[in-house]
Design a protein around this motif. Structure first.
Motif, short mmCIF file in Angstrom:
data_model
loop_
_atom_site.label_atom_id
_atom_site.label_comp_id
_atom_site.label_asym_id
_atom_site.label_seq_id
_atom_site.Cartn_x
_atom_site.Cartn_y
_atom_site.Cartn_z
N THR A 116 0.85 -1.19 0.00
CA THR A 116 0.00 0.00 0.00
C THR A 116 0.89 1.24 0.00
O THR A 116 0.61 2.22 -0.70
CB THR A 116 -0.91 0.00 1.25
OG1 THR A 116 -1.64 -1.22 1.28
CG2 THR A 116 -1.88 1.17 1.21
N LYS A 117 1.96 1.15 0.75
CA LYS A 117 2.90 2.27 0.82
C LYS A 117 3.49 2.55 -0.57
O LYS A 117 3.59 3.70 -1.00
CB LYS A 117 4.01 1.92 1.81
CG LYS A 117 4.96 3.05 2.11
CD LYS A 117 5.83 2.72 3.32
CE LYS A 117 6.99 3.70 3.45
NZ LYS A 117 8.18 3.30 2.69
N TYR A 120 0.97 4.34 -2.74
CA TYR A 120 0.90 5.77 -2.46
C TYR A 120 2.10 6.52 -3.03
O TYR A 120 1.97 7.62 -3.56
CB TYR A 120 0.82 6.02 -0.95
CG TYR A 120 -0.52 5.67 -0.34
CD1 TYR A 120 -1.70 5.83 -1.07
CD2 TYR A 120 -0.63 5.21 0.97
CE1 TYR A 120 -2.94 5.52 -0.51
CE2 TYR A 120 -1.86 4.89 1.54
CZ TYR A 120 -3.00 5.05 0.78
OH TYR A 120 -4.21 4.75 1.33
N GLU A 121 3.27 5.91 -2.92
CA GLU A 121 4.47 6.57 -3.47
C GLU A 121 4.35 6.71 -4.99
O GLU A 121 4.72 7.73 -5.56
CB GLU A 121 5.72 5.76 -3.12
CG GLU A 121 6.12 5.89 -1.66
CD GLU A 121 7.12 4.82 -1.21
OE1 GLU A 121 7.46 4.82 -0.02
OE2 GLU A 121 7.55 3.99 -2.04
N LEU A 123 1.55 6.98 -6.62
CA LEU A 123 0.57 8.03 -6.88
C LEU A 123 1.24 9.40 -6.81
O LEU A 123 0.97 10.27 -7.64
CB LEU A 123 -0.59 7.96 -5.89
CG LEU A 123 -1.52 6.75 -5.98
CD1 LEU A 123 -2.73 6.94 -5.07
CD2 LEU A 123 -2.00 6.50 -7.40
N ASP A 124 2.11 9.57 -5.83
CA ASP A 124 2.85 10.83 -5.74
C ASP A 124 3.61 11.12 -7.03
O ASP A 124 3.57 12.22 -7.56
CB ASP A 124 3.87 10.78 -4.59
CG ASP A 124 3.20 11.01 -3.24
OD1 ASP A 124 2.17 11.69 -3.20
OD2 ASP A 124 3.70 10.47 -2.24
N HIS A 130 -3.41 11.55 -2.69
CA HIS A 130 -3.99 10.37 -2.05
C HIS A 130 -4.33 10.60 -0.59
O HIS A 130 -4.52 9.66 0.15
CB HIS A 130 -3.06 9.17 -2.19
CG HIS A 130 -1.68 9.39 -1.69
ND1 HIS A 130 -1.37 9.35 -0.37
CD2 HIS A 130 -0.54 9.71 -2.35
CE1 HIS A 130 -0.08 9.61 -0.22
NE2 HIS A 130 0.44 9.83 -1.41
N GLU A 131 -4.44 11.85 -0.17
CA GLU A 131 -4.92 12.06 1.18
C GLU A 131 -6.44 11.85 1.17
O GLU A 131 -7.10 12.12 0.19
CB GLU A 131 -4.56 13.46 1.71
CG GLU A 131 -5.03 14.60 0.87
CD GLU A 131 -3.97 15.02 -0.14
OE1 GLU A 131 -3.99 16.19 -0.51
OE2 GLU A 131 -3.14 14.18 -0.57
N TYR A 134 -9.28 6.83 0.76
CA TYR A 134 -8.75 5.56 0.27
C TYR A 134 -9.01 4.47 1.31
O TYR A 134 -8.08 3.94 1.93
CB TYR A 134 -7.25 5.68 -0.02
CG TYR A 134 -6.94 6.38 -1.34
CD1 TYR A 134 -6.59 5.64 -2.46
CD2 TYR A 134 -7.04 7.75 -1.45
CE1 TYR A 134 -6.33 6.27 -3.67
CE2 TYR A 134 -6.79 8.39 -2.65
CZ TYR A 134 -6.43 7.63 -3.76
OH TYR A 134 -6.17 8.26 -4.95
#
Length: 488
Positions: A116-117, A120-121, A123-124, A130-131, A134
């Motif tokens: 998941t981490k 998110y990375e 997506l950045d 992604h705040e 989700y």
RNA sequence: GGCGGCAUAGCCAAGUGGCUAAGGCAGCGGUCUGCAAAACCGUUAUUCACCGGUUCGAAUCCGGUUGCCGCCUCCA
């Protein structure tokens, strides 16, 4: 407040309401197989659900195509002035997560969090925020079980040997989304029917009983039917209903999972609430690699990290994924990424040129040009997100403004307005950099040394310094107005 | 077998009945430069997979052919 007898459909299509309720945006609705004018349910906020990724492995860029589509829809609606609530669920308890965790000797939660981490990375890197919304499947199991209770109570689901299945014979419009004719379906390609005891092979699983190994590891949820795990379709349905509404505006997913996934999510929603789940169903086409779907099982995938190792940036990958129409398959190639890089460079150069432009008298054409680019961009995007057309408008704008920069005709205010409209457009496409490029002191010194050498005609020395600057990432350009530079 | 989709220049890609078939990349030519590079400007499809039909007019509509892709119920 007025309640219309027919739900308002007839009234809302009259001219009086058309301006308020209907947008100029047309989207291709998988449900009806046509482009329709998008009409928000609530004028104040548009509700969108997107199928998120499974996090049993690092997602590959094929997964990100539908994620990019969702992002673009949200950002374009924002561009048009609408507020959007967008929910993307994280599938963190799939069969593969359990298997993967076992292989890695980790518990499922820890295992899923690792990926998941990474998601998110990624997506950045793709300039996707992604705040917020989700939600994880594993944190919404209560919702899922409540939903199944509702389905069973209403007679749409049944228990068989401690698993719970959805009875599709109870829904008369089952199959509307994917156009499937269940009498002509070929069974048992991906399911071993012997493992299941359904009343009807076309029924799908809502809750599956945990097997012995899962029970031992504590991978189960206690319900009135036994110890079970929720299925994929149930997860998406429960989360979208819980976080949005019984009926929301848009459901976004991939074309490869219209059937069975979207069809089944839709069926769950309809059965549970009696309402239609979403008005619009958008499905992104696939990323292909040498003519085949990019997928784990074909072992032809690339992750963001794979591509970064080869020197590509997140923005280049974003541009590649969004620059052609979402309803057409997109063939992956390194050449295509190179093209994306060159194209972005052209846009970035344009912005840097504007930032460093020497102000002039002003030019009467600027208003018209800004109007044209805004208009061209939104007219194309309105038409089912025709990004190619929208980008064409941007490039025509660039082409028209460039000579004005060269001829030093732009006033400071005009320059700022041009940058302003580019920023607004970039809020949707998300690939352009607006920061003024800066040189560090070392590079500045080399640059002035080179100037010195050039003034005295010491060409060899000057060329050597040029090479050193190049190695530092600085490209120098000798122009009639003196030497300028850009960063690689 | 069923359902859905695709085929436009060297590559990518808009356009779905009517001005000269957008735009990007690459290539080529030019401006600039001490030379370069970058940047900027210019240029690049009598033709839209193939065959037939409808029409005053088709890349666009209809019929057929070929090639390719996705999906068909717990991989997701």
């Amino acid at each position: 407040m007025v309640i219309f007898p027919d739900g308002g459909e007839r009234y809302l299509s009259t001219e009086l309401y058309a301006g308020k309720k209907e947008t100029t945006v047309r989207l291709y609705n998988t449900l009806t197989n046509t482009k329709e004018f998008f009409k928000p349910i609530h004028s104040e906020k548009i509700l969108i659900h997107s199928c998120g990724p499974t996090v049993h492995e690092v997602p590959h860029i094929g997964t990100y195509r539908r994620v990019i589509l969702s992002d673009m829809v949200v950002k374009y609606l924002n561009f048009k002035g609408y507020e959007v609530k967008h929910v993307t669920n994280i599938i963190d308890m799939a069969d593969r997560s359990i298997k993967g965790a076992e292989l890695a000797g980790m518990d499922v939660k820890e295992f899923s969090e690792r990926y998941t981490k990474v998601f998110y990375e990624d997506l950045d890197k793709l300039t996707i925020r992604h705040e917020g919304n989700y939600p994880k499947a594993s944190e919404n199991v209560d919702e899922m079980i409540r939903l199944v209770e509702k389905l069973v109570d209403r007679g749409y689901a049944y228990e068989k040997l401690k698993s719970v299945y959805f009875d599709i014979s109870r829904l008369d419009d089952y199959g509307v989304l994917s156009n499937i004719d269940l009498t002509k379906v070929q069974h048992s390609h991906t399911v071993d029917q012997d493992d299941y005891e359904k009343d009807n092979p076309v029924d799908f699983t809502l809750l599956k009983r945990s097997n012995l190994a899962e029970l031992k590891k504590g991978i189960y949820y206690k319900t009135r039917w036994g110890n079970v795990r929720p299925s994929w379709h149930l997860e998406c349905a429960a989360i979208s209903l819980a976080y949005l509404a019984d009926t929301f505006d848009i459901y976004i997913s991939g074309s490869d999972i219209v059937f069975p996934h979207c069809e089944n999510v839709m069926a769950i929603g309809k059965a549970a609430t009696g309402e239609k789940m979403a008005n619009f169903w958008l499905n992104a086409e696939l990323v292909m690699r040498e003519g085949k779907k990019m997928s784990r099982s074909l072992e032809n995938t690339f992750t963001m990290e794979d591509l970064e190792k080869r020197g590509y940036t997140g923005k280049e990958i974003r541009y590649f994924l969004l620059s052609s129409h979402y309803r057409k398959p997109l063939n992956f190639s390194f050449a295509a990424l190179d093209t994306a890089g060159n194209t972005i460079r052209r846009l970035n150069n344009f912005i840097q040129r504007l930032i460093h432009a020497s102000p002039g008298e002003g030019c009467d054409d600027v208003d018209q040009l800004i109007y044209d680019v805004k208009n061209g961009f939104s007219a194309a995007m309105d038409d089912d997100l025709n990004v190619s057309g929208a980008l064409a408008a941007v490039f025509e704008f660039v082409k028209a403004v460039n000579p004005l920069v060269t001829e030093k005709r732009l006033s400071e205010d005009e320059r700022d307005r041009i940058i302003g409209v580019m920023r607004k457009i970039n809020a949707v496409i998300g690939v352009i950099d607006f920061e003024e490029e800066k040189l560090d002191e070392g590079a500045r010194n080399l640059l002035s040394q080179r100037e010195e050498a050039r003034r005295s005609g010491r060409w060899e020395e000057s060329d050597l310094l040029r090479e050193r600057l190049f190695d530092m990432g600085v490209l120098v350009h000798d122009t009639p107005d003196g030497t300028t530079w850009t960063l690689k």
